[in-house]
Design an enzyme around this catalytic site. Structure first.
Site, PDB file in Angstrom:
ATOM      1  N   ASP A  60       0.781  -1.345   0.000  1.00  0.00           N
ATOM      2  CA  ASP A  60      -0.081   0.125  -0.022  1.00  0.00           C
ATOM      3  C   ASP A  60       0.905   1.333  -0.058  1.00  0.00           C
ATOM      4  OD1 ASP A  60      -1.534  -2.198   0.666  1.00  0.00           O
ATOM      5  OD2 ASP A  60      -2.562  -1.246   2.462  1.00  0.00           O
ATOM      6  N   ASP A  76      -6.651   1.519   8.883  1.00  0.00           N
ATOM      7  CA  ASP A  76      -6.465   2.443   7.773  1.00  0.00           C
ATOM      8  C   ASP A  76      -7.139   4.003   7.902  1.00  0.00           C
ATOM      9  OD1 ASP A  76      -5.295   0.102   6.689  1.00  0.00           O
ATOM     10  OD2 ASP A  76      -6.878  -0.260   5.263  1.00  0.00           O
TER      11      ASP A  76
END
EC number: 3.2.1.26
Length: 642
Positions: free
Chosen positions: A122, A246
């Site tokens: 990511d 997140d």
């Protein structure tokens, strides 16, 4: 909410995760060195075609080939292994393909961002600060597979050429000992930089943590401090310990509070939890969910930002106004795709309301219809634009990744804005800075491609390209073609070889002379029962490689084509990655391909037309692309950075 957490470190918790793969790292390093030597010897020789036997196979012994393992799920994140190969499937028969160093060396990209070695996933906390673009990313310093995740860090003046900096944050506290996971940056009005990130604790509980730069006068932001009272957020009641991750960039409310959202799920309903804070240390959970969509499962890497309905410029995350739409994007754990929806944000009700409920988040529109996940945007205040990053994973075998010593790349940064012509979708386009890599160009105007024809495009090499093309179908053929109520879907269509009245047609990239390997990027047009044309944009990997231990899919979706518009596309070819953009970026497809013959000087470019009833007129311009300078930072450079 209190800062202290009910989760405490285990008395004998081990912090030796970083040493678990030392032998793997040594093995990968030796193979990488061998790859470089083989590559140097290979390119020193003139060749018109790649000789797959020029280097001895390093992966031919099936008995020594390890089984692909599931990675990530047991720790509480999405599957990080190739799910197709994980199930034991192979495309074809005969066991794994005998890859050699020549083939594997070719796969490394030339102008897409990636670390020098090992695993990356990511994008994290991108921002612009004191003249430098900062890019953080999920990184395994110990091997080419997911695990031991820390934050890598690189800086750039232009989003193209990068300097690798020391690791920004490592797993050295009980609250992130099993991984320093994804997070986002917020720049406060006073210049302070806030980083919120998810940590996986010693008991694999997902918590949110605060970090900030040690020295705001350092434009490189090399050193980071973790807040001593971390974690600042723990899973609330009703949320499972592995379903809370997140955090987004924060935006400012009219009450002067900062607001964030965090992805989760309740049963099978994907949800976005909302928290307000004034100091990023203590938080108030809001009763309302920012959004919830049944059946979409766990939401990862939520992103939330405004786009202008009038201006082409980007907007700060906190911007509000009458002429603004909001974008909500989620990464679906269940299928590993990034979905978005356009809508209205009601601050008082703490609610995002999609313009089209049938295409709400996780149901309809996607950023990219290929391999593109865990994306994140940031507002670039230097150039007044919103920039998108996306993780481009691999679709080959884990064993091949270990052999080459690395896995995954990042997409070319893309500008994101509202499509003012349709008002119902976003446009994505490579940042203008990528054009600085353009070298020699070749231009071809009004090429007639007959039904069934394949036409070679005479260019120098075809491994690093920027292609812009337009296509027109004969008007007479359009009038004569019968109407049809058959819907076309790229992934179930049979690919570019299946012929129809008005398609497919487009380009073969990364093709060899004999067309034993090629990757079609193409349009397919259907004349509906109402006489209107319906256009799909697709990318077909089914013939991209002779290797059988590669997952070869057909990607794509419909693309809106307005009256008077020609069919247009742009393709960035960079070794094993192909990024494609149709109609100015209304539909985007990213592919990973692993040819065994169409590499180095043997790679070619072709036009093709597999339509049955129409000629196609094509015009295109093709640039050779230079390599980006992506290299380690050296301390001697520091005095040149201010």
């Amino acid at each position: 909410m209190r800062n202290d957490s009910p989760y405490t470190p285990l008395l004998n918790a081990s912090h030796n995760n970083h040493r678990r793969r030392e032998l793997l790292l040594l093995f990968s390093g030796l193979l990488l060195l061998a790859s470089i030597i083989a590559f140097s010897a290979y390119i020193a020789q003139p060749h018109a075609d790649a000789d797959v036997s020029s280097s001895s196979s390093i992966l031919s012994d099936e008995a020594t080939r390890p089984t692909t393992l599931s990675r990530g799920v047991s720790s509480g994140v999405s599957e990080k292994s190739n799910t197709f190969l994980l199930s034991g499937n192979l495309v074809g028969e005969g066991g794994s393909f005998p890859w050699n160093n020549t083939m594997l060396s070719w796969q490394r990209t030339a102008f897409h961002f990636q670390p020098e070695k090992n695993w990356m996933n990511d994008p994290n906390g991108p921002l612009y600060y004191k003249g430098w673009y900062h890019f953080f990313y999920q990184y395994n310093p110990n091997g080419a597979v997911w695990g031991d995740i820390v934050w890598g860090h690189a800086v750039s003046r232009d989003l193209i050429h990068w300097l690798h900096l020391p690791l920004a944050m490592v797993a050295d506290q009980w609250y992130d000992s099993n991984g320093v996971w994804t997070g986002s940056a917020t720049i406060l009005p006073d210049g302070q930089v806030i980083m919120l990130y998810t940590g996986s604790t010693n008991e694999f509980v997902q918590v949110q943590n605060l970090a900030y730069p040690a020295d705001l006068n350092d434009p490189l932001l090399v050193d980071w401090i973790k807040y001593p009272s971390n974690p600042v957020l723990v899973p609330p009641p009703g949320i499972l310990p592995k379903d809370f991750r997140d955090p987004t960039t924060a935006w400012l409310t009219t009450e002067g509070k900062w607001r964030i959202t965090i992805g989760s799920k309740i049963n099978k309903t994907g949800v976005a939890l909302v928290y307000d804070t004034v100091d990023f240390k203590t938080y108030e959970r809001k009763d309302m969910l920012l959004n919830a969509v049944p059946g979409t499962g766990m939401w990862e890497c939520v992103d939330f930002f405004p786009v202008s309905m009038k201006s082409e410029n980007g907007l700060d995350t906190s911007f509000t106004g009458d002429e603004v739409k909001h974008v909500m994007k989620v990464s679906l754990d269940d299928d590993r795709h990034d979905y978005y929806a356009l809508g209205t944000y009601d601050e008082k009700k703490v609610k995002f309301i999609a313009d089209d409920f049938e295409n709400d988040v996780g149901i309809g529109l996607r950023y990219d219809y290929g391999i593109f996940y865990a994306s994140k945007t940031f507002y670039d205040q230097k150039k007044d634009r919103r920039v998108l990053w996306g993780w481009i994973g691999e679709s080959d075998s884990e064993y091949a990744d270990v052999a080459k010593g690395w896995a995954s790349v990042q997409s070319i940064p893309r500008i994101v804005k509202l499509d003012k012509k349709t008002g119902s979708n976003l446009l994505q386009w490579p940042v203008a800075e990528v054009e600085s890599l353009r070298l020699r160009s070749d231009e071809f105007q009004n090429l007639k491609v007959k039904p069934g024809a394949v036409v070679s495009v005479d260019i120098e090499t075809a491994t690093q390209l920027d292609i812009v093309a337009e296509f027109e179908i004969d008007k007479e053929a359009l009038e004569k073609t019968a109407q049809s109520n058959v819907e076309y879907e790229c992934n179930t269509s049979g690919g570019a070889s299946r012929r129809g009245a008005l398609g497919p047609f487009g380009l073969y990239v990364l093709a060899d002379n004999g067309l034993s390997e090629y990757t079609p990027v193409y349009f397919y047009v259907v004349k509906g029962i109402n006489g209107k044309l319906h256009t799909s944009f697709c990318s077909d990997q089914s013939r991209s490689s002779l290797a059988n231990d590669v997952h070869k899919q057909i990607y794509g979706s419909v693309v809106p084509v307005l009256e008077g518009e020609k069919l247009s596309l742009r393709i960035l070819v960079d070794h094993s990655i192909v990024e494609s953009f149709a109609q100015g970026g209304r539909t985007c497809i990213t592919s990973r391909v692993y040819p065994t013959r169409a590499i180095y000087g043997a790679a070619r470019l072709f036009l093709f037309n597999n339509a049955i009833e129409t000629n196609v007129t094509a015009s295109l311009k093709v640039w050779q692309m230079n390599s980006a300078f992506i290299r380690p930072y050296h301390p001697d450079q520091k005095r040149q950075t201010s």
